[in-house]
Design a protein around this motif. Sequence first.
Motif, short mmCIF file in Angstrom:
data_model
loop_
_atom_site.label_atom_id
_atom_site.label_comp_id
_atom_site.label_asym_id
_atom_site.label_seq_id
_atom_site.Cartn_x
_atom_site.Cartn_y
_atom_site.Cartn_z
N ALA A 173 0.85 -1.19 0.00
CA ALA A 173 0.00 0.00 0.00
C ALA A 173 0.88 1.24 0.00
N VAL A 174 0.48 2.24 -0.75
CA VAL A 174 1.25 3.47 -0.90
C VAL A 174 0.35 4.66 -0.63
N LYS A 175 0.87 5.62 0.10
CA LYS A 175 0.13 6.85 0.38
C LYS A 175 0.50 7.93 -0.63
N VAL A 176 -0.50 8.53 -1.25
CA VAL A 176 -0.31 9.60 -2.23
C VAL A 176 -1.18 10.78 -1.83
N VAL A 177 -0.64 11.99 -1.94
CA VAL A 177 -1.44 13.18 -1.64
C VAL A 177 -1.78 13.90 -2.95
N VAL A 178 -2.99 14.45 -2.97
CA VAL A 178 -3.46 15.24 -4.11
C VAL A 178 -3.56 16.67 -3.63
N VAL A 179 -2.75 17.55 -4.19
CA VAL A 179 -2.64 18.92 -3.69
C VAL A 179 -2.95 19.91 -4.81
N GLY A 180 -3.10 21.15 -4.43
CA GLY A 180 -3.37 22.20 -5.40
C GLY A 180 -4.04 23.37 -4.72
N GLY A 181 -4.20 24.44 -5.46
CA GLY A 181 -4.85 25.63 -4.92
C GLY A 181 -6.33 25.42 -4.71
N SER A 221 -0.80 27.86 -7.77
CA SER A 221 0.00 26.64 -7.69
C SER A 221 1.43 26.89 -7.23
N PHE A 222 1.87 28.14 -7.26
CA PHE A 222 3.28 28.42 -6.96
C PHE A 222 3.66 28.00 -5.54
N ASP A 223 2.90 28.44 -4.55
CA ASP A 223 3.23 28.11 -3.16
C ASP A 223 3.08 26.62 -2.89
#
Length: 208
Positions: A28-36, A133-135
Motif C-alpha cells: 500500500a502506498v500513500k499519495v497526496v493530491v494537492v493544489g490551490g 499553484s506556486f506556493d
Amino acid sequence: MDFKSSEQPTLAAGPRSEDALPATATAAVKVVVVGGFGVGKTTLVGAVSEIRPLTTEETMTQAGVGIDDTAGVSTKSSTTVAMDFGRISINEELVLYLFGTPGQERFWFLWRGLFEGALGAVVLVDTRRLEVSFDVIGRLEERGVPFVVAINSFPSAPGYPVDELRAALDLPDSVPIVSCDARDRTSSRDVLLTLMRYLQSLAMSQVS
C-alpha cells in the motif's frame, strides 16, 4: 417505553464488502493530491476512488470572505476543510491510498500530517489561475516530496504548450506534466499511473 427487538434497526458490523481491501493486495502506498483552492482535488479523489470516498466538504460561509481567494471560482459553494480520502487498486497487489488536501492557505497547517509517509504527490493545476499553484509546488519542493503536475481541463480554461507551462511553473524537465479531466475515472487513474512510473524511475536512478 418498550420496543420489540424485531423493530430495532440493525447496523451492519465492519466495513461494507465492496470497501474491503482486496485479498491479493501486498503493498500500500500513500499519495497526496494537492493544489490551490477550487482546482478539482475533491473531484479527482471521488472520481477515481474504488470505495465510497471520505470527504470533509463544508458550505462556504462569510467566515472566509476576505480570507480565501475565490477569484475565478466565485460560483464554488463548498470547500474541503480537513481532507479527502479514497483508495484505488493499481493492480492486484498494489493499492494507493489517496489524501486530498484543503486548498485555502488558512488550512495549510494540516498539510504536515497529510504529507507524513507520503510516497509522492499529484499537483492539480487550473490554467486560469496558475499563480495559486506556486506556493503549493514550493512546499512540496521544500519537503522533498516527488510530484507530477496534472492540468485539469476546465471547459473555459486556456490551453498552453507544455514547455510554456513548465517555464511558468518553474519546473525542471524531469517533472512530468500531463493533462486530465478530474471528473473522469480513467483520466484520473492515468495521472496516478504517471506518478507511479515517475516514482519508479526515481528509485531506479538512485540504485544505478
